[in-house]
Design a protein around this motif. Structure first.
Motif, short mmCIF file in Angstrom:
data_model
loop_
_atom_site.label_atom_id
_atom_site.label_comp_id
_atom_site.label_asym_id
_atom_site.label_seq_id
_atom_site.Cartn_x
_atom_site.Cartn_y
_atom_site.Cartn_z
N GLY A 258 0.86 -1.14 -0.16
CA GLY A 258 0.08 0.20 -0.08
C GLY A 258 0.86 1.13 -0.03
O GLY A 258 0.57 2.22 -0.79
N LEU A 259 2.04 1.12 0.76
CA LEU A 259 2.77 2.35 0.94
C LEU A 259 3.63 2.57 -0.34
O LEU A 259 3.81 3.66 -0.83
N LEU A 260 4.09 1.35 -0.97
CA LEU A 260 4.54 1.45 -2.18
C LEU A 260 3.70 2.05 -3.29
O LEU A 260 4.04 2.94 -4.30
N ALA A 261 2.34 1.78 -3.19
CA ALA A 261 1.45 2.25 -4.29
C ALA A 261 1.38 3.66 -4.00
O ALA A 261 1.24 4.46 -5.09
N VAL A 262 1.11 4.20 -2.78
CA VAL A 262 1.02 5.66 -2.51
C VAL A 262 2.50 6.47 -3.14
O VAL A 262 2.10 7.46 -3.48
N ILE A 263 3.46 6.03 -2.84
CA ILE A 263 4.75 6.70 -3.21
C ILE A 263 4.85 6.60 -4.71
O ILE A 263 5.08 7.91 -5.02
N SER A 264 4.54 5.87 -5.43
CA SER A 264 4.40 5.68 -6.90
C SER A 264 3.45 6.58 -7.21
O SER A 264 3.72 7.29 -8.21
N HIS A 265 2.42 6.67 -6.80
CA HIS A 265 1.09 7.38 -7.32
C HIS A 265 1.53 8.93 -6.94
O HIS A 265 1.28 9.81 -7.92
#
Lengths: 293, 249
Positions: A258-265
């Motif tokens: 989830g955190l990776l998705a946020v950073i990428s977004h």
């Protein structure tokens, strides 16, 4: 248009913050207590931080309070009102959720609606400008709203909803680029209408009015290399939308993914917003012979 | 207040004759000179004596080259300043009410003490008529020399905008474009005065008079040539002898 960092940070992060407030106001997730405190801290840091960043591009920020006076005509003034109202209403809702363990449903809904309206008013500051044909299209508010809502869903941990909304936002993003690319030509404004002289093919800017640069050239005549713009669009699409969707639909995705998705977004969002400004062609560039259309 | 007046008693503005303008930039200099020491904050220059000078100007002169399908090419000098639009988009976007259009004469002005320097009015102007002053952080624009045109301390002939007063070619005219019988209105009617970017819907008050098409003089180019024939085809007398002598060498 000059892609000023203050304006990119402002629109990107306040959009994310108000998107998160939208979901919290609607009760997704229905958090109370210390968990709620963390959620609201993130939402307020993003929304308020973004708004403060916008003050950095003002020439005289000490008079900023005067911006509340012209809500009848000015989208910028309406944004000032709506953002403060959204933050205050959600503050009441957040206070009760964090410290009193109660969620005031109706207050939450009002706060959510105000958060959405705040993002809409931000988008209309750009969407209203006839002078920038790329922005002056109905898809501009749709683009900024879908991005804000999708980013809000992602931060609120609404995995399935976020994946669907990100896919929708990606489609709107591509459509906004497509329509935007032909917008200056479609607007009918060219060097011939700007000067009333000749026909589009027969008139050419011969000599600029000044040998050095000026405010107009710095602010409005930012030219991005076509090649880089294509590459940056791919980066924005991949990081902002594609990769987060993939990470979200992995079964049993936890906090790390989830955190990776946020950073990428966020990386994709900032790239997209940089392009939003850098690619926007202001018609004043025509007078300087800087627009091909 | 950033609501536009429904109508204005007068429509003061400029008529710029593109046929007459010689591109000397005198209007640019006189504008900067008057407006840097009168109404509002001075028009600052940055790095004025350095390698990369820039500064705030309220009036600038572009030059364009026109190559028509037929006939000779033409160079047109094109002065550009605020057009004091009837439907001024720069006024309605202002969040503070600093930007306003006067009901009595239609002049668009900035109340600098209320300007936060957000720049949105300059974004909304299609003509590049507004420049944010880098030193003061407030928006600067043409005031139509509001501090000259009503100024009874000045001799009557000086009560017009500095650019108009100084133009050595007489290419700039000032008056009430709302009055169909005024000199400027009749000039616009006679010469086919035009709006810039009419499709933007700003309804500019200032008008531009188009340059007359250049007369095609290519067939008259050798009008004096018959009188200047350099070499006699069939030399006689001394020249004839010289010609023959040189041939023999």
């Amino acid at each position: 248009m000059h892609p000023a960092p203050s304006v990119i940070i402002f629109t990107s992060f306040s959009g994310l913050g108000f998107g998160l407030l939208l979901f919290l106001g609607l009760g997704f997730p229905p958090v109370t207590g210390w968990v709620a405190f963390v959620f609201y801290a993130i939402a307020y840091a993003l929304a308020v931080g973004g708004l403060l960043a916008s003050a950095f591009h003002l020439g005289n920020p000490q008079r900023a309070l005067k911006a509340f006076t012209q809500w009848k005509t000015s989208w910028l003034s309406r944004e000032a009102w709506l953002s403060v109202m959204a933050l205050l209403v959600m503050a009441v809702y957040a206070f009760c959720a964090v410290f009193l363990d109660t969620r005031l449903t109706v207050i939450g809904w009002i706060g959510a609606a105000l958060s959405l309206l705040t993002v809409y008013s931000t988008s209309m500051i750009y969407g209203q400008l006839k002078t920038v044909p790329r922005w002056n299209q109905p898809l501009t508010p749709v683009h900024l709203l879908t991005l804000s809502i999708a980013g809000g869903a992602l931060l609120a941990g609404q995995m399935t909803v976020a994946a669907a909304l990100l896919a929708l936002a990606a489609a709107v993003q591509v459509a906004h680029w497509q329509v935007g690319d032909g917008a200056l030509k479609a607007s009918g404004t060219n060097l011939a209408t700007a000067t009333g002289l000749g026909t589009p093919g027969s008139i050419r800017a011969f000599e600029p009015p000044h040998t050095g640069t000026n405010y107009l050239l710095k602010e409005f005549v930012h030219v991005v290399g076509r090649k880089h713009s294509r590459k940056l669009r791919m980066i924005a699409l991949t990081l902002g939308y594609g990769l987060p969707v993939v990470l979200l639909i992995i079964p049993g995705a936890g906090h790390v993914l989830g955190l990776l998705a946020v950073i990428s977004h966020v990386a994709g969002l900032v790239t997209s917003r940089w392009l939003f400004f850098a690619e926007a062609e202001h018609v004043v560039g025509l007078y300087y012979g800087k627009r091909s259309a | 207040m950033t609501e536009l007046p429904a109508s204005t008693q007068k429509k003061l503005g400029l008529v710029i004759d593109l046929d007459t303008c010689v591109g000397c930039h005198a209007c640019v200099i006189s504008c900067k000179g008057w407006n840097t020491e009168n109404y509002g904050a001075p028009l600052s220059d940055m790095d004025a004596y350095g390698a990369d000078p820039s500064g705030t100007f309220l009036n600038r002169v572009h030059s364009y080259e026109i190559t028509p399908a037929e006939g000779p090419a033409q160079l047109v000098h094109f002065p550009k300043s605020c057009l004091h639009c009837e439907d001024a988009p720069c006024v309605t976007v202002c969040p503070t009410g600093a930007s306003y259009k006067r009901q009595e004469d239609g002049i668009v002005l900035v109340n600098e003490s209320a300007c936060i320097g957000c720049g949105l009015c300059a974004w909304a102007c299609p003509y590049g008529a507004r420049e944010l002053d880098a030193l003061e952080g407030v928006m600067k624009k043409c005031t139509l020399c509001v501090d000259r045109i009503y100024n009874e301390n000045l001799p009557e002939e000086d009560r017009q905008p500095a650019c108009v007063r100084t133009c050595p070619a007489g290419a700039r005219h000032f008056g009430d474009l709302g009055d169909p019988d005024s000199d400027v209105s009749r000039l616009v009617a006679e010469r086919g005065g035009m709006d810039l970017m009419p499709e933007q819907g700003t309804k500019p008050v200032n008008k531009y008079l188009p340059p007359r098409p250049k007369q095609d003089v290519s067939h008259d180019m050798d009008i004096l040539a018959p009188f200047l024939e350099p070499v006699a085809e069939d030399p006689k007398g001394f020249l004839g002898w010289l010609d023959k002598a040189l041939e023999k060498l």
